[in-house]
Scaffold this motif. Sequence first.
Motif, PDB file in Angstrom:
ATOM      1  N   PHE A 118       0.772  -0.990  -0.153  1.00  0.00           N
ATOM      2  CA  PHE A 118       0.012   0.104  -0.025  1.00  0.00           C
ATOM      3  C   PHE A 118       0.803   1.292  -0.094  1.00  0.00           C
ATOM      4  O   PHE A 118       0.282   2.545  -0.167  1.00  0.00           O
ATOM      5  CB  PHE A 118      -0.937   0.077   1.289  1.00  0.00           C
ATOM      6  CG  PHE A 118      -1.847  -1.121   1.498  1.00  0.00           C
ATOM      7  CD1 PHE A 118      -3.117  -1.186   0.588  1.00  0.00           C
ATOM      8  CD2 PHE A 118      -1.678  -2.076   2.250  1.00  0.00           C
ATOM      9  CE1 PHE A 118      -3.954  -2.428   0.584  1.00  0.00           C
ATOM     10  CE2 PHE A 118      -2.833  -2.927   2.405  1.00  0.00           C
ATOM     11  CZ  PHE A 118      -3.900  -3.229   1.460  1.00  0.00           C
ATOM     12  N   ALA A 119       2.051   1.231   0.289  1.00  0.00           N
ATOM     13  CA  ALA A 119       2.934   2.446   0.462  1.00  0.00           C
ATOM     14  C   ALA A 119       2.724   3.226  -0.734  1.00  0.00           C
ATOM     15  O   ALA A 119       2.881   2.886  -1.807  1.00  0.00           O
ATOM     16  CB  ALA A 119       4.314   2.166   0.776  1.00  0.00           C
ATOM     17  N   PRO A 120       2.629   4.549  -0.717  1.00  0.00           N
ATOM     18  CA  PRO A 120       2.558   5.644  -1.773  1.00  0.00           C
ATOM     19  C   PRO A 120       4.027   5.463  -2.797  1.00  0.00           C
ATOM     20  O   PRO A 120       5.005   5.130  -2.383  1.00  0.00           O
ATOM     21  CB  PRO A 120       2.707   7.115  -1.321  1.00  0.00           C
ATOM     22  CG  PRO A 120       2.264   6.751   0.260  1.00  0.00           C
ATOM     23  CD  PRO A 120       2.651   5.303   0.629  1.00  0.00           C
ATOM     24  N   GLN A 121       3.654   5.696  -3.899  1.00  0.00           N
ATOM     25  CA  GLN A 121       4.688   5.632  -4.989  1.00  0.00           C
ATOM     26  C   GLN A 121       5.944   6.498  -4.770  1.00  0.00           C
ATOM     27  O   GLN A 121       7.067   6.195  -4.849  1.00  0.00           O
ATOM     28  CB  GLN A 121       4.278   5.926  -6.296  1.00  0.00           C
ATOM     29  CG  GLN A 121       5.214   5.351  -7.507  1.00  0.00           C
ATOM     30  CD  GLN A 121       4.438   5.656  -8.822  1.00  0.00           C
ATOM     31  OE1 GLN A 121       4.264   6.799  -9.379  1.00  0.00           O
ATOM     32  NE2 GLN A 121       4.176   4.750  -9.648  1.00  0.00           N
ATOM     33  N   ASP A 122       5.634   7.789  -4.296  1.00  0.00           N
ATOM     34  CA  ASP A 122       6.727   8.595  -3.824  1.00  0.00           C
ATOM     35  C   ASP A 122       7.749   8.189  -2.596  1.00  0.00           C
ATOM     36  O   ASP A 122       9.039   8.187  -2.891  1.00  0.00           O
ATOM     37  CB  ASP A 122       6.478  10.136  -3.506  1.00  0.00           C
ATOM     38  CG  ASP A 122       5.363  10.262  -2.516  1.00  0.00           C
ATOM     39  OD1 ASP A 122       4.765   8.916  -2.085  1.00  0.00           O
ATOM     40  OD2 ASP A 122       5.384  11.266  -1.960  1.00  0.00           O
ATOM     41  N   VAL A 123       6.933   7.421  -1.772  1.00  0.00           N
ATOM     42  CA  VAL A 123       7.696   6.915  -0.738  1.00  0.00           C
ATOM     43  C   VAL A 123       8.796   5.511  -1.350  1.00  0.00           C
ATOM     44  O   VAL A 123       9.489   5.448  -0.701  1.00  0.00           O
ATOM     45  CB  VAL A 123       6.640   6.522   0.583  1.00  0.00           C
ATOM     46  CG1 VAL A 123       7.622   5.666   1.455  1.00  0.00           C
ATOM     47  CG2 VAL A 123       5.981   7.733   0.961  1.00  0.00           C
ATOM     48  N   THR A 124       7.885   4.845  -1.841  1.00  0.00           N
ATOM     49  CA  THR A 124       8.586   3.667  -2.460  1.00  0.00           C
ATOM     50  C   THR A 124       9.836   4.123  -3.208  1.00  0.00           C
ATOM     51  O   THR A 124      10.926   3.690  -3.385  1.00  0.00           O
ATOM     52  CB  THR A 124       7.639   2.790  -3.364  1.00  0.00           C
ATOM     53  OG1 THR A 124       6.497   2.451  -2.473  1.00  0.00           O
ATOM     54  CG2 THR A 124       8.198   1.507  -3.623  1.00  0.00           C
ATOM     55  N   ALA A 125       9.727   5.158  -4.297  1.00  0.00           N
ATOM     56  CA  ALA A 125      10.688   5.488  -5.271  1.00  0.00           C
ATOM     57  C   ALA A 125      11.891   6.064  -4.360  1.00  0.00           C
ATOM     58  O   ALA A 125      13.052   5.772  -4.332  1.00  0.00           O
ATOM     59  CB  ALA A 125      10.227   6.762  -5.962  1.00  0.00           C
ATOM     60  N   ALA A 126      11.537   6.733  -3.151  1.00  0.00           N
ATOM     61  CA  ALA A 126      12.725   7.315  -2.542  1.00  0.00           C
ATOM     62  C   ALA A 126      13.158   6.142  -1.583  1.00  0.00           C
ATOM     63  O   ALA A 126      14.595   6.336  -1.390  1.00  0.00           O
ATOM     64  CB  ALA A 126      12.083   8.455  -1.007  1.00  0.00           C
ATOM     65  N   ALA A 127      12.720   4.977  -1.015  1.00  0.00           N
ATOM     66  CA  ALA A 127      13.282   4.046  -0.675  1.00  0.00           C
ATOM     67  C   ALA A 127      14.312   3.363  -1.429  1.00  0.00           C
ATOM     68  O   ALA A 127      15.091   2.558  -0.953  1.00  0.00           O
ATOM     69  CB  ALA A 127      12.349   2.964  -0.088  1.00  0.00           C
ATOM     70  N   LEU A 128      13.806   3.141  -2.767  1.00  0.00           N
ATOM     71  CA  LEU A 128      14.779   2.512  -3.672  1.00  0.00           C
ATOM     72  C   LEU A 128      15.865   3.391  -4.388  1.00  0.00           C
ATOM     73  O   LEU A 128      16.384   2.776  -5.250  1.00  0.00           O
ATOM     74  CB  LEU A 128      13.751   1.737  -4.937  1.00  0.00           C
ATOM     75  CG  LEU A 128      12.690   0.617  -4.264  1.00  0.00           C
ATOM     76  CD1 LEU A 128      11.730   0.350  -5.288  1.00  0.00           C
ATOM     77  CD2 LEU A 128      13.632  -0.320  -4.024  1.00  0.00           C
TER      78      LEU A 128
END
Length: 427
Positions: A91-101
Amino acid sequence: MPFKRKRTRATGCVMSADRASLTRARTNRMTPQETFPALPQGHKRFTVEQLLREVGVHIGLRASSLMALLHMIGHTKPDDWTSPNREPIYFAPQDVTAAALGKTPRALYDTERQLERLGLIERRVKGNGHRSPYGGCGIVFSRLIALVPDLLNLVDQLRQERSERRTLRNRRSSFRRIVLRYIRDAGETPHPRIEAAAAALDTWPDARSLATMEINALATHVEAAKSLCEALDAFDDGRRDSSAMSEVFGDSHLQENNQSLRPVSCNAGMDQRSAGKPAHDHPFGSGPNGPKGEECNGAEGEVVRKAQFVSRLTAKRLYDIAGEDMRAIMRDSRGSDVAFREVHVIDAAIRILPYLGINHDAWEKAIEAMGESGAALAVLIVDANRDHPVKPVRNPGGTLRAMTKRHRDGRLNLVGSLIGLSRRKDC
């Protein structure tokens, strides 16, 4: 034509119109009877992660995409992968996921599209592109769960192919060494047949190329290499006593424990038997306790008896005393050839390694210590003694390593073991 997009009234999630049946099911609130794919019994979420690491490159998964997929899988509930009543959803937002990766949102979007094209995920998002546990909008892994049986089959195929490729490469290495031995033994004025073999050897692909060669092409090349060895052996038949394996297999590694004994001549007979003695009087790895010669007794008589045995140790006789599995492989290796040859013994020893659970490292160390033929004889002995009536071999790989160590220590007695096998099989 691109798939049309459709909004569901109940959840507000957007999904592909090609999922019409799922769309209809989700336009109403989920009922308790609705079920989803679940992992096969005994498998967990980490099983999927391991599968993806092993087969990713083979299903078109780029390294960056694999990293993103594993990140999202790792943030789902493990129980959702094994329950038919729930779906694992990230469920994590795309911007949060992008930052983590360490990606840009656009790069992550492209990655998610690739994962969706590969059938590994389903993207369900709200009309504004957001994800939320309310309504089940996010990256859904039900498709991936449904693919797990196919991925497990693929892993089995890849492992089998790796094992087959390793066996083929081992065989090619042995055939190359056999050809080089014939060339070396020919001296400075080789026969035209040997010169032709040397020229053929120069055309063979190097060992590094074998790792990437198409498997069927590699198998064809290995069979051609074996045929060359067979032809050289047949050519050599006229220049030596083809029944005397003492020259082919070498006394130096057959009788290490007798190096301090001087050669003698006496009339000890090898074909005599001790009446009433059971076959297991000569356990695996020990020397023979055969009959005494009329003129030579003790250690000197043992040397003579072993020499007489070795002088008659043909490839056919090795076939007769081998275990059933190795005999079957030797017959297959021989093919249409008239006679069993040294190359068939070595070839069968290599091909039986995976069935015995003997790994490449143990085989290479045996070759390094005992040579090609000595290692092949050791494997033949290990395989044939799996059904020993008193001390059966339970761990073939460990036994081969122990034999290699005993050879290095000067305590290995291959001839004694072969004589013991011959007596136990009465041949």
